[in-house]
Design a protein around this motif. Sequence first.
Motif, PDB file in Angstrom:
ATOM      1  N   SER A 195      38.166  20.652  51.586  1.00  0.00           N
ATOM      2  CA  SER A 195      38.210  21.358  50.426  1.00  0.00           C
ATOM      3  C   SER A 195      38.627  23.012  50.610  1.00  0.00           C
ATOM      4  CB  SER A 195      36.935  21.290  49.343  1.00  0.00           C
ATOM      5  OG  SER A 195      36.042  22.216  49.991  1.00  0.00           O
ATOM      6  N   GLY A 196      38.484  23.388  51.926  1.00  0.00           N
ATOM      7  CA  GLY A 196      38.918  24.706  52.255  1.00  0.00           C
ATOM      8  C   GLY A 196      37.986  25.596  51.709  1.00  0.00           C
ATOM      9  N   VAL A 197      36.496  25.242  51.841  1.00  0.00           N
ATOM     10  CA  VAL A 197      35.370  25.874  51.433  1.00  0.00           C
ATOM     11  C   VAL A 197      35.475  27.336  51.642  1.00  0.00           C
ATOM     12  CG1 VAL A 197      33.991  25.379  53.436  1.00  0.00           C
ATOM     13  CG2 VAL A 197      33.146  25.725  50.881  1.00  0.00           C
ATOM     14  N   MET A 198      35.065  28.168  50.799  1.00  0.00           N
ATOM     15  CA  MET A 198      35.064  29.469  50.722  1.00  0.00           C
ATOM     16  C   MET A 198      33.662  30.073  50.462  1.00  0.00           C
ATOM     17  SD  MET A 198      38.566  29.030  50.678  1.00  0.00           S
ATOM     18  CE  MET A 198      38.388  28.392  48.925  1.00  0.00           C
ATOM     19  N   SER A 199      33.128  31.118  50.822  1.00  0.00           N
ATOM     20  CA  SER A 199      31.855  31.560  50.486  1.00  0.00           C
ATOM     21  C   SER A 199      31.905  33.081  49.921  1.00  0.00           C
ATOM     22  CB  SER A 199      30.610  31.218  51.363  1.00  0.00           C
ATOM     23  OG  SER A 199      31.051  32.212  52.327  1.00  0.00           O
ATOM     24  N   GLY A 200      30.759  33.324  49.194  1.00  0.00           N
ATOM     25  CA  GLY A 200      30.695  34.789  48.665  1.00  0.00           C
ATOM     26  C   GLY A 200      30.968  35.096  47.269  1.00  0.00           C
ATOM     27  N   ILE A 201      30.515  36.362  46.631  1.00  0.00           N
ATOM     28  CA  ILE A 201      30.813  36.414  45.635  1.00  0.00           C
ATOM     29  C   ILE A 201      32.102  36.666  44.950  1.00  0.00           C
ATOM     30  CG2 ILE A 201      30.001  38.070  43.682  1.00  0.00           C
ATOM     31  CD1 ILE A 201      27.638  38.964  45.595  1.00  0.00           C
ATOM     32  N   LEU A 202      32.322  36.319  43.865  1.00  0.00           N
ATOM     33  CA  LEU A 202      33.643  36.263  42.955  1.00  0.00           C
ATOM     34  C   LEU A 202      33.630  36.987  41.639  1.00  0.00           C
ATOM     35  CD1 LEU A 202      36.974  34.515  43.210  1.00  0.00           C
ATOM     36  CD2 LEU A 202      35.778  34.958  40.913  1.00  0.00           C
ATOM     37  N   ARG A 203      33.896  37.944  41.248  1.00  0.00           N
ATOM     38  CA  ARG A 203      33.633  38.795  40.002  1.00  0.00           C
ATOM     39  C   ARG A 203      34.845  38.104  38.930  1.00  0.00           C
ATOM     40  NH1 ARG A 203      34.579  44.533  41.883  1.00  0.00           N
ATOM     41  NH2 ARG A 203      36.214  43.365  42.705  1.00  0.00           N
ATOM     42  N   LEU A 204      34.118  37.351  38.012  1.00  0.00           N
ATOM     43  CA  LEU A 204      35.085  36.801  37.077  1.00  0.00           C
ATOM     44  C   LEU A 204      34.694  37.490  35.651  1.00  0.00           C
ATOM     45  CD1 LEU A 204      37.250  34.837  36.160  1.00  0.00           C
ATOM     46  CD2 LEU A 204      35.240  33.273  36.033  1.00  0.00           C
ATOM     47  N   ARG A 205      35.844  38.043  35.041  1.00  0.00           N
ATOM     48  CA  ARG A 205      35.570  38.958  33.723  1.00  0.00           C
ATOM     49  C   ARG A 205      36.428  37.910  32.562  1.00  0.00           C
ATOM     50  NH1 ARG A 205      37.367  44.724  31.853  1.00  0.00           N
ATOM     51  NH2 ARG A 205      37.787  44.219  29.563  1.00  0.00           N
ATOM     52  N   SER A 206      35.865  37.697  31.499  1.00  0.00           N
ATOM     53  CA  SER A 206      36.547  36.953  30.373  1.00  0.00           C
ATOM     54  C   SER A 206      36.315  37.462  28.985  1.00  0.00           C
ATOM     55  CB  SER A 206      36.086  35.486  30.517  1.00  0.00           C
ATOM     56  OG  SER A 206      36.632  34.874  29.462  1.00  0.00           O
ATOM     57  N   VAL A 207      37.068  37.342  28.109  1.00  0.00           N
ATOM     58  CA  VAL A 207      36.753  37.596  26.630  1.00  0.00           C
ATOM     59  C   VAL A 207      35.670  36.700  26.381  1.00  0.00           C
ATOM     60  CG1 VAL A 207      38.922  38.798  26.074  1.00  0.00           C
ATOM     61  CG2 VAL A 207      38.697  36.186  25.872  1.00  0.00           C
ATOM     62  N   GLN A 212      29.998  35.859  39.559  1.00  0.00           N
ATOM     63  CA  GLN A 212      29.413  37.009  38.822  1.00  0.00           C
ATOM     64  C   GLN A 212      30.120  37.067  37.502  1.00  0.00           C
ATOM     65  OE1 GLN A 212      29.004  40.452  40.978  1.00  0.00           O
ATOM     66  NE2 GLN A 212      27.289  39.762  42.187  1.00  0.00           N
ATOM     67  N   VAL A 213      29.911  36.354  36.444  1.00  0.00           N
ATOM     68  CA  VAL A 213      30.550  36.168  35.053  1.00  0.00           C
ATOM     69  C   VAL A 213      30.206  37.355  34.229  1.00  0.00           C
ATOM     70  CG1 VAL A 213      31.354  34.763  33.335  1.00  0.00           C
ATOM     71  CG2 VAL A 213      30.801  33.620  35.674  1.00  0.00           C
ATOM     72  N   VAL A 214      31.186  38.176  33.702  1.00  0.00           N
ATOM     73  CA  VAL A 214      30.819  39.263  32.698  1.00  0.00           C
ATOM     74  C   VAL A 214      31.846  38.793  31.408  1.00  0.00           C
ATOM     75  CG1 VAL A 214      31.261  41.449  32.315  1.00  0.00           C
ATOM     76  CG2 VAL A 214      30.520  40.831  34.358  1.00  0.00           C
ATOM     77  N   ALA A 215      31.161  38.778  30.361  1.00  0.00           N
ATOM     78  CA  ALA A 215      31.856  38.819  29.179  1.00  0.00           C
ATOM     79  C   ALA A 215      32.437  40.249  28.604  1.00  0.00           C
ATOM     80  CB  ALA A 215      30.933  37.862  27.898  1.00  0.00           C
ATOM     81  N   GLU A 216      33.561  40.447  28.359  1.00  0.00           N
ATOM     82  CA  GLU A 216      34.153  41.599  27.878  1.00  0.00           C
ATOM     83  C   GLU A 216      34.956  41.373  26.546  1.00  0.00           C
ATOM     84  OE1 GLU A 216      32.995  44.808  28.346  1.00  0.00           O
ATOM     85  OE2 GLU A 216      32.310  44.918  30.388  1.00  0.00           O
ATOM     86  N   ASP A 217      34.800  42.248  25.528  1.00  0.00           N
ATOM     87  CA  ASP A 217      35.987  42.040  24.414  1.00  0.00           C
ATOM     88  C   ASP A 217      37.179  42.566  24.833  1.00  0.00           C
ATOM     89  OD1 ASP A 217      34.414  41.285  22.208  1.00  0.00           O
ATOM     90  OD2 ASP A 217      33.683  43.247  21.864  1.00  0.00           O
ATOM     91  N   SER A 218      38.229  41.852  24.119  1.00  0.00           N
ATOM     92  CA  SER A 218      39.749  42.240  24.430  1.00  0.00           C
ATOM     93  C   SER A 218      39.980  43.726  24.333  1.00  0.00           C
ATOM     94  CB  SER A 218      40.698  41.474  23.675  1.00  0.00           C
ATOM     95  OG  SER A 218      40.602  40.121  24.019  1.00  0.00           O
ATOM     96  N   ASN A 219      39.212  44.453  23.365  1.00  0.00           N
ATOM     97  CA  ASN A 219      39.608  45.732  23.139  1.00  0.00           C
ATOM     98  C   ASN A 219      39.015  46.719  24.274  1.00  0.00           C
ATOM     99  OD1 ASN A 219      36.749  45.723  22.405  1.00  0.00           O
ATOM    100  ND2 ASN A 219      37.090  46.251  20.411  1.00  0.00           N
ATOM    101  N   ILE A 220      38.230  46.162  25.190  1.00  0.00           N
ATOM    102  CA  ILE A 220      37.982  46.976  26.466  1.00  0.00           C
ATOM    103  C   ILE A 220      38.873  46.937  27.515  1.00  0.00           C
ATOM    104  CG2 ILE A 220      36.228  47.277  27.948  1.00  0.00           C
ATOM    105  CD1 ILE A 220      34.113  46.361  25.990  1.00  0.00           C
ATOM    106  N   SER A 221      39.663  47.846  27.738  1.00  0.00           N
ATOM    107  CA  SER A 221      40.517  47.844  28.687  1.00  0.00           C
ATOM    108  C   SER A 221      40.275  47.179  30.214  1.00  0.00           C
ATOM    109  CB  SER A 221      41.312  49.232  29.015  1.00  0.00           C
ATOM    110  OG  SER A 221      40.399  50.042  29.517  1.00  0.00           O
ATOM    111  N   LEU A 222      41.287  46.689  30.874  1.00  0.00           N
ATOM    112  CA  LEU A 222      40.867  46.230  32.075  1.00  0.00           C
ATOM    113  C   LEU A 222      41.086  47.196  33.017  1.00  0.00           C
ATOM    114  CD1 LEU A 222      42.983  42.884  31.890  1.00  0.00           C
ATOM    115  CD2 LEU A 222      40.414  42.922  32.018  1.00  0.00           C
ATOM    116  N   ARG A 223      40.177  47.434  33.954  1.00  0.00           N
ATOM    117  CA  ARG A 223      40.238  48.632  35.032  1.00  0.00           C
ATOM    118  C   ARG A 223      40.085  47.884  36.248  1.00  0.00           C
ATOM    119  NH1 ARG A 223      36.014  49.664  31.563  1.00  0.00           N
ATOM    120  NH2 ARG A 223      34.699  48.989  33.159  1.00  0.00           N
TER     121      ARG A 223
END
Length: 307
Positions: free
Chosen positions: A91-103, A128-139
């Motif tokens: 499956s092409g395994v990978m490891s480590g942290i991935l930061r995922l942001r979503s509305v 690492q999942v973070v919920a952010e509203d659409s009105n907060i700009s992507l940085r």
Amino acid sequence: MSRSLNSQTHAWLKVFAVSARHLSFTRAAEELHVTTGAVSQQIKQLEERLGFKLFRRLPRRLELTDEGRRLALVVDDAYQAVGLEVRRLRSGVMSGILRLRSVPSFLAKWLMPRLPRLQARFPDIELQVVAEDSNISLREGDFDLALDLNDGQYPGLAITPLMDEVIFPVCAPSLLRGKPPLRQPEDLAWYPLLHDVTAWRGSSDYAEWEHFLREIDAPHVSVRRGYTFNRNQLTMDAAIAGMGVAIARQTLITNEMQTGTLIAPFPQRVATGKRYGIVHVPGALDDRRVRAVHDWLVEEAGRARTR
């Protein structure tokens, strides 16, 4: 035993592992596609090689000796570890942290039910999942991938479109009992309206209702009234509770319509001109780990569109 385990011994150990699991030379032979006699002979050769008995051969069954039981545990663990590693490599395994942001609404209603499939495919990627509203700009720099709802314009960032958003009014069946029928937009005057004030980046408090009515040629219907919420899910919960008529997003409302918890009083469906997409910094997909999650999201969106 001073003799090392050669390739023939490892082959016999595989036969032993299957035989120990079934406690039957016959069933082991069926799994390995050889004869029962061949299995019995290989086990005998392995026992001679090791210098101790692995099975007690009883009249109608096999029984592991103490030595056989101990060896079976070790061999079974080893083969499971090898199998798991092979699956990971394939499956092409990978490891480590991935930061995922979503509305938040998309995260709760669309992504969360699907995350177990991502976990199963890439068990070593730690989200690492973070919920952010659409009105907060992507940085740039505070995420690896971001799931956002917008018009597709992200200066300095790249986007992979996933799904266009379509909206329509919904309400609980109980809301209509004992009240005037809800057959045309003008009938909304008899009902409270529910609003998601964070519909998309830069939207007004009443944007979804105003857009829907404008697109179906009923812009004269007043919608600047009712209850407002700062989450789509809260708006849907209020509709389910019978508080009023809300605007639903086709991408996010599935079970409620199937179960009849919510109904759509009008037949019209209106495109918002907004779409969900995967936003990332240019070059981010060069990281195999980020690419793997990105491609999985595209795959899941494609599967959802075909249903």
